[in-house]
Structures are given as structure tokens and as C-alpha cells.
Write a protein that holds these residues in place. Structure first.
Motif, PDB file in Angstrom:
ATOM      1  N   SER A   5       0.830  -1.200   0.000  1.00  0.00           N
ATOM      2  CA  SER A   5       0.000   0.000   0.000  1.00  0.00           C
ATOM      3  C   SER A   5       0.870   1.257   0.000  1.00  0.00           C
ATOM      4  N   ILE A   6       0.277   2.349  -0.478  1.00  0.00           N
ATOM      5  CA  ILE A   6       1.005   3.616  -0.517  1.00  0.00           C
ATOM      6  C   ILE A   6       0.897   4.277   0.856  1.00  0.00           C
ATOM      7  N   GLU A   7       2.024   4.486   1.491  1.00  0.00           N
ATOM      8  CA  GLU A   7       2.049   5.064   2.837  1.00  0.00           C
ATOM      9  C   GLU A   7       2.645   6.467   2.771  1.00  0.00           C
ATOM     10  N   PRO A   8       2.282   7.320   3.728  1.00  0.00           N
ATOM     11  CA  PRO A   8       2.915   8.638   3.741  1.00  0.00           C
ATOM     12  C   PRO A   8       4.391   8.528   4.106  1.00  0.00           C
ATOM     13  N   LEU A   9       5.118   9.566   3.764  1.00  0.00           N
ATOM     14  CA  LEU A   9       6.557   9.583   3.995  1.00  0.00           C
ATOM     15  C   LEU A   9       6.856   9.982   5.434  1.00  0.00           C
ATOM     16  N   ILE A  10       7.688   9.182   6.117  1.00  0.00           N
ATOM     17  CA  ILE A  10       8.050   9.548   7.478  1.00  0.00           C
ATOM     18  C   ILE A  10       9.050  10.717   7.437  1.00  0.00           C
ATOM     19  N   PRO A  11       9.132  11.500   8.526  1.00  0.00           N
ATOM     20  CA  PRO A  11       9.949  12.714   8.485  1.00  0.00           C
ATOM     21  C   PRO A  11      11.389  12.490   8.009  1.00  0.00           C
ATOM     22  N   ALA A  12      11.993  11.359   8.411  1.00  0.00           N
ATOM     23  CA  ALA A  12      13.403  11.149   8.063  1.00  0.00           C
ATOM     24  C   ALA A  12      13.614  11.052   6.554  1.00  0.00           C
ATOM     25  N   PHE A  29       0.753  15.036  12.553  1.00  0.00           N
ATOM     26  CA  PHE A  29       0.519  13.649  12.154  1.00  0.00           C
ATOM     27  C   PHE A  29      -0.257  13.571  10.851  1.00  0.00           C
ATOM     28  N   TYR A  30      -0.083  12.468  10.133  1.00  0.00           N
ATOM     29  CA  TYR A  30      -0.937  12.176   8.980  1.00  0.00           C
ATOM     30  C   TYR A  30      -2.277  11.669   9.507  1.00  0.00           C
ATOM     31  N   ASP A  31      -3.245  11.544   8.585  1.00  0.00           N
ATOM     32  CA  ASP A  31      -4.567  11.047   8.972  1.00  0.00           C
ATOM     33  C   ASP A  31      -4.495   9.652   9.585  1.00  0.00           C
ATOM     34  N   ASN A  32      -3.539   8.841   9.115  1.00  0.00           N
ATOM     35  CA  ASN A  32      -3.460   7.474   9.626  1.00  0.00           C
ATOM     36  C   ASN A  32      -2.682   7.382  10.939  1.00  0.00           C
ATOM     37  N   GLY A  33      -2.289   8.530  11.480  1.00  0.00           N
ATOM     38  CA  GLY A  33      -1.625   8.532  12.780  1.00  0.00           C
ATOM     39  C   GLY A  33      -0.112   8.491  12.717  1.00  0.00           C
TER      40      GLY A  33
END
Lengths: 282, 454
Positions: free
Chosen positions: A124-131, B232-236
Motif C-alpha cells: 500500500s502507498i504510505e505517507p513519507l516519514i519525516p526522516a 501527524f498524517y490522517d493514519n496517525g
């Protein structure tokens, strides 16, 4: 939503598997038309995969995350197979030897199959973590993977060399279809130099990025260390040519060993060792 | 000069260090030994290793410093040997390179030219007149660029177009870059420091704690954390950690910057990185006395607060941000004058009786505010620019070694056995296919300018 990125990328898996079988058929039965078909199928797969990668990039923007598809194990596997096929097609185009495809396309199709079917790989497409939020992400991943892909090709050539080297006195048969040891040795050397340059650039861009993100350009993180181990092995392989008595065989072994180290840098570190580079963990 | 170099060659230590065998051996040894530090956790306490490994192995680990493999004496020795090997190999090559570099390619006789990888000659029965010779030469010059001339080589005129001779030095750039990087790393190791600091919002510090020695290092200026933000993003999943920092020189604010994970603050050679954070809760309680009077009491974590009216001391034991019915909850600890203590949970919005002597108070949790501590990595590394320089030289050297060829194209015009003879020859030490294509074009140009004469 039928034509989503995942549709194209799953399709790619089957196209590459088909291409690998065609290349093998071409090699074993020496059918010129099958060879041409293999190249056409591989190129088509490459176009389908490129479309899939671009779509995935667009989809991440639609989800509001907006990042290049290079952020987790699934995306890196897709990218690895993409670059491997790219490097292979360039080699095929330059040296006009389709047999090499039988030894290289399996790597790309295996990477795609693993990405698509393994329950350990989350797609799945996940958001990018800060690092990972940095312009260095694309530069670092692209340079590293150009290296990895070249080493995959060099490993394929090394296997071909060892197979061919055993066939002395047997010019016919399926081994006769392989290029001569001299040609293979030269190609392997060229590909290793190309990969070594990209690995070096990958390590350098990684250092520069780490200096901004983690506060130090080198922290002996397992991934960093393994990339350095890989670098040492290829440095040894490139210098071994100047050692008297080190024939192509030993360099072919080093090329295979180097790729094992690449695989470990890529997967082994994520699965078996812990460290700062845990983004690509399953 | 010659005597010294031959004495070098007979010296066994010199021979040992100048061998490529040693280089390959060291590279493979470094590859194998580097694995150790990725398998054994690095930088842990002796207790950790005692718990996880057998005693005998612990002793080996201690002797070989396997808890800090990459700074251990034997790893440093390997790197030292590698550097010496690199330097000696370089020095040994130097005379050969100098010879190659100084070699005069403009004195080669026609028979040597005819032994080059690429050669082509034209024989013409009659003597060529000056005009046609000049035409051939100008055609050659136009197709190859800059040309040097020797007026009399074996009775003829020799022209040479040479490119990329300097590329022989590329290998020195490539190899010395590794040493430059080592120097940069050593400068950082001895002249720099790495430390960290937890800084709460509104606080100012002027020194940090060294990570390895635990010694306090004065910065020479102070840093204030104005604010810490987390989103935070919507998914936490965390989206961004950001600290608003101000640099102060005495009382004067000199620099203000928001730092995030990939964007540190640099001041006077010291860099501040966003590394971690900690949320510090502060519970706001409302206490209703038996006579109906209301009191507000704020209790920050890690502190005790005395409520003078009932002589009760409050403290925060635990904090649950929103796990219980989606509302925050705190575990509060209360101690009376005689030292009796008790603890109870408060859920936001719910009241609770607190009996103290004959009085009964009603306590409720109004809200929990979070204050943040930002975790900063602080680093000074004066060697980092040397390392960058090393990287630049490495990439440059790599490009030169593998992709800049030394190319030579000769044209000789003279007489042999009463005939006019024209020789075109060439050599390239890299990328021969492309070179051949180029020289074929020169051949065509000459073909046409000579062809006119026939």
C-alpha cells in the motif's frame, strides 16, 4: 480503478516471467525469432512497468502524500527490477547478445514476483516519514539501485562465464551459444566498473544526506557497513585483474560473491539486522 | 636516482607494501572483518554483552574491542596498512606515469607509426607539390583539431594531434581521494564532538553533554527552544517534528530558525539536528472544597505541587493520553502532612471523592496540556569539508580513469623509395571503438584530399 498502478505492476510480473522463459527458450533451442520476441516482450514489460511506477507516483499525490515511489520495500523491489531491465536492455542493445537475457531477466522477474506475492511485502502507498522527507531520497535511491542493477547483470555474466568455462572442447550444444570467455570477461569488467561508480555515488549521496538527517556522514549503521563491504568486494574484483594468475574464473566468483553481498545489503540487513535504515523493512 | 629506486625494489618491506596482492588481500579482509560489527550490537554496556554471550566469548570480545569494532586497534591497523599500501603503490607507479607523461610522441619514425593499432598509408608515384601537401595538412588539421609538428622525422614532416595525456594522473586522484577521506574522518574524530541535549520549550542552554565521555561541553553561545511542534498524517503516522530555535550571544538574539529532521541549524561550526522529542503532560485539576469553594491546581509531570489549603502535596504518576473511553486520564499521587500517601486514577470529566480527615473534597480532571522536550543532536565536525573534498576528488578521478582516454593521431608525409608516402596512424588507451570511428572519418578526409592528386 481497473487501470491502477497495482494492475500495471502485477501485469509486469507476468510479462517479465514470460520474457525470462522466452530468453531461456531462445538460448536452449537457438531460435532467432524467439530471441527477437523475448526482446519485444521485455521492452513491452518495461513500458508497462514504467506506466505503473508513474501511476503510483500520481496516486500518492491524489492520496495527499505526494512522494516518489521509492519509500518502502515494495516500491524499492519494483524499482530494482525496473533498473535491472533498463541496464540489461542497454547492454543487449550495445553488444547484441540476447543470450545474456536468460541470465538477467530472472533476477528482475524474481524481484517483481517477490514484491507482488510475498505476504511479507506491504504494497500500500504510505505517507513519507519525516526522516525520508528530503530531495536526497530520489538521488540516493536511484544511484544505489543503478549500482545494484549493474551488479545483478555482472552476476549473470559471471554465472555465464563459469558455465562457459566448463565447456572447453565443446563448441556445440547449448554452451556453444554463449559468447566466448574473453567477451564475457570484458563485459563483466565493464558492467562492474559501471556498477562500482554508481555504488560509490550511492554511498556518497547517502553520506551527504545522513550528514543532514542524522548528524553524521557515517555512523556504521548495518546498511552503511554492508554497502561498504560490497564496495570492498568490487574494489577487490576490479584490482584482481592486475594480479598475475588471477584469471577470469576468480573474478567471476568475486562478481557472484559481490552480488550476494548486494542482496544482503538490500534484504538481509532489513530482515536480520536492525539499524537506522529500517524504512524498507517489511 | 636509479640507484635509489633499485634499492627500493630490493627492500622486502617496500616490496611487500607495494604489491597489488596485498591490496586485494586487504580489501577482502576488510570486507570480511567489517561483517563482525553488523552482527554484534555495537556500543552496548559490558553487562549487555555478559548477558547475551558466553563468558569465553565475552573475553574475546573485550580483547578485540568487538563492542566498538570499527574503532578497535586491529581495524585501525588494517586501515593503516591499507593506507600505507595505497601510498607505496602510488609512489611505485609514479616513475612509470612520469615516463608515460613525458614521452615524446612527436619523434616516432614511420616504421613505428605502422605498428600502431590503427594505421593507413598511401603511396603516390610522383612527387607531391607543396600546394597539394598543404591541402592534405590543412584537411588533417581541420578534422583532428590542434596539431603539433616536427619538421624533420626520417626525412618527412610529422604531425601529431594528442588529447587527454593528463588522464594518466586520474588514477592518482582516485587513490589519493581515499586518503583525503581518511584524513577528514580523523580530523572529525580528534577535533570534533558529538553530543545531545533535551531542551524543554522556553528553556535556554549554553552547554551540551558529550555522548562518549559524558563531559559537559560549553558552546560559547546559548540556544533557546521557543516551541516544539509535532504533526501527524490522517493514519496517525508522524508527519513532521519541528523545533523553533533561537541562538543567543549573551542576551542578544543572533539567529532564529525552525529545524526539522532533514534541515538542521548551523552556527559557528556547530550543527543542531532534530533527533527526538518527549511529551511532558501537565494535568489541570479542579478541587471543590466542602464549603463549595473551587480551586484550580496545575500539576506538571516530574514535580510535586503543594495545595496549601489542605496541606496536601500532589504529583503525577501516570498519564494516558486518550486510551480510556477516548478521554485523557491521569494517575495522581497525594500525600498529606503526616506522610500518608495514596494514588488514584482520574478520568477527564469524572469527579472523585478525596477524604482527608473530616473533610471530603471533590476532585476532577479538567484537562491535560502537553509540553514538549525537544531532543537535539549537537555536532561539531571540522573534518566534514575534507571528506566532501575527498568525495569530489573520488568521483572526478573515477571519471578520468575510466572515461577520459589518451588519444594520439599521427600524420607523416615524406618519401620512401622515390615515392611519396603518407601515413595516418593512431592509438587510444580507452574506448577504442569510438576512437576507430573518429579516425575513420579522418581517413576519409585524407582519402578525398589525396584522391584529387591522382
Amino acid at each position: 480503478m481497473t487501470f491502477s498502478s497495482s494492475y500495471f505492476l502485477s501485469l509486469t510480473t507476468f510479462i517479465y516471467l514470460g520474457a525470462a522463459i522466452l530468453y531461456l527458450t531462445y538460448w536452449v533451442f537457438r531460435l532467432g525469432k524467439v530471441g527477437l520476441l523475448a526482446t519485444v516482450v521485455t521492452t513491452a514489460g518495461f513500458i508497462v512497468q514504467t506506466t505503473g511506477i508513474i501511476l503510483r507516483w500520481i496516486e500518492s499525490y491524489k492520496l495527499g502524500y505526494g512522494h516518489a515511489p521509492l519509500s518502502n520495500l515494495y516500491e524499492s523491489l519494483v524499482f530494482f527490477s525496473w533498473v535491472t531491465i533498463l541496464v540489461y536492455l542497454i547492454v543487449e542493445w550495445r553488444v547484441r547478445r540476447r543470450v545474456i537475457g536468460a541470465f538477467v531477466t530472472p533476477f528482475a522477474s524474481f524481484a517483481m514476483a517477490y514484491a507482488s506475492f510475498s505476504p511479507r511485502v506491504e504494497d500500500s502507498i504510505e505517507p513519507l516519514i519525516p526522516a525520508l522527507k528530503s530531495n536526497w531520497l530520489i538521488i540516493h535511491v536511484v544511484t544505489c539501485f543503478l549500482g545494484y542493477a549493474s551488479f545483478a547483470v555482472a552476476c549473470g555474466l559471471g554465472i555465464m562465464f563459469l558455465v562457459k568455462d566448463r565447456s572447453k572442447g565443446d563448441p556445440d550444444g547449448i554452451l556453444g551459444a554463449l559468447p566466448t570467455c574473453r567477451v564475457l570477461d570484458d563485459l563483466m569488467h565493464q558492467t562492474m566498473i559501471f556498477g562500482f561508480l554508481w555504488l560509490t555515488l550511492g554511498i556518497i549521496t547517502g553520506s551527504v544526506w545522513a550528514n543532514d538527517a542524522w548528524g553524521t556522514y557515517w555512523s556504521w549503521d548495518p546498511k552503511e557497513t554492508w554497502s561498504l563491504i560490497t564496495w570492498f568486494i568490487y574494489a577487490a574484483a576490479l584490482h584482481a585483474r592486475f594480479v598475475r594468475g588471477w584469471t577470469g574464473r576468480r573474478i567471476a566468483y568475486l562478481s557472484i560473491l559481490g552480488f550476494v553481498s548486494v542482496i544482503f545489503t538490500y534484504f538481509g540487513v532489513n530482515f536480520l539486522l536492525s539499524g537506522l535504515h529500517s524504512y524498507a523493512s517489511p | 636516482m636509479k640507484a635509489s629506486s633499485s634499492s627500493h625494489r630490493s627492500n622486502p618491506i617496500w616490496r611487500f607494501f607495494s604489491s597489488i596482492h596485498l591490496a586485494v588481500f586487504l580489501l577482502i579482509t576488510l570486507a570480511i572483518t567489517s561483517i563482525i560489527g553488523t552482527v554484534i550490537p555495537q556500543g552496548e554496556s559490558p553487562q549487555f554483552y555478559l548477558e547475551h554471550y558466553r563468558y569465553n566469548f565475552f573475553l574475546i570480545l573485550k580483547t578485540l574491542h568487538l563492542n566498538d569494532t570499527y574503532h578497535s586497534w586491529w581495524y585501525m591497523t588494517l586501515l593503516g596498512l591499507f593506507s600505507i599500501n595505497l601510498i607505496v603503490c602510488t609512489l611505485r607507479r609514479l616513475p612509470f606515469t612520469l615516463k608515460l607523461y613525458k614521452r615524446d610522441s612527436l619523434s616516432l619514425a614511420p616504421d613505428r607509426l605502422l605498428k600502431m593499432p590503427f594505421k593507413k598509408s598511401w603511396k603516390i608515384e610522383r612527387c607531391l607539390d607543396n600546394i597539394s601537401i598543404e591541402r592534405i595538412i590543412s584537411g588533417f588539421k581541420e578534422s583532428v583539431g590542434k596539431v603539433r609538428e616536427a619538421p624533420d622525422v626520417d626525412g618527412g614532416r610529422l604531425f601529431l594531434a594528442e588529447k587527454g595525456k593528463w588522464s594518466y594522473w586520474g588514477i592518482y586522484a582516485l587513490h589519493s581521494s581515499v586518503l583525503v577521506i581518511f584524513v577528514g574522518a580523523l580530523v572529525g574524530l580528534f577535533l570534533g564532538f558529538k553530543g545531545s541535549v533535551m531542551l524543554s520549550e522556553g528553556k535556554t542552554i549554553d552547554s551540551i553533554v558529550d555522548r562518549e565521555t559524558g563531559v559537559s561541553i560549553p558552546l560559547g553561545f546559548s540556544v533557546r527552544c521557543n516551541h516544539f511542534y509535532i504533526s501527524f498524517y490522517d493514519n496517525g503516522a508522524p508527519k513532521e517534528y519541528r523545533s523553533d530555535l533561537t541562538i543567543l550571544n549573551g542576551k542578544k538574539e543572533v539567529l532564529h530558525k525552525s529545524i526539522v529532521v532533514n534541515n538542521p541549524l548551523r552556527y559557528r561550526g556547530i550543527t543542531f539536528y532534530q533527533a527526538s522529542y518527549q511529551a511532558i503532560p501537565e494535568a489541570s485539576l479542579r478541587i471543590v472544597s466542602p464549603d463549595g469553594r473551587q480551586t484550580s491546581l496545575d500539576i506538571p509531570a516530574f514535580q510535586t505541587v503543594l495545595w496549601p489549603e489542605a496541606r496536601l502535596t500532589f504529583g503525577l504518576m501516570r498519564y494516558e493520553p486518550g486510551n480510556i473511553h477516548g478521554r485523557p486520564a491521569v494517575q495522581v499521587w497525594v500525600e498529606n502532612q503526616s506522610g500518608q500517601a495514596r494514588a488514584f486514577w482520574l478520568l477527564a470529566g469524572e469527579e472523585r471523592e478525596l477524604n482527608e480527615g473530616r473533610n471530603s473534597y471533590r476532585v476532577s480532571l479538567v484537562d491535560v496540556n502537553e509540553h514538549y522536550l525537544t531532543g537535539l543532536e549537537v555536532k561539531k565536525d571540522p573534518g566534514v569539508w575534507i571528506v566532501w573534498l575527498g568525495f569530489a576528488i573520488l568521483v572526478f578521478g573515477f571519471g578520468v580513469v575510466f572515461w577520459v582516454p589518451h588519444q594520439r593521431i599521427w600524420l607523416w608525409i615524406g618519401h620512401k623509395d622515390g615515392k611519396s608516402l603518407i601515413i595516418l596512424s593512431g592509438q587510444s588507451n580507452k574506448n577504442r571503438l569510438r576512437f576507430e570511428k573518429n579516425i575513420k572519418k579522418v581517413e576519409e578526409v585524407l582519402d578525398s584530399s589525396i584522391g584529387v592528386q591522382r
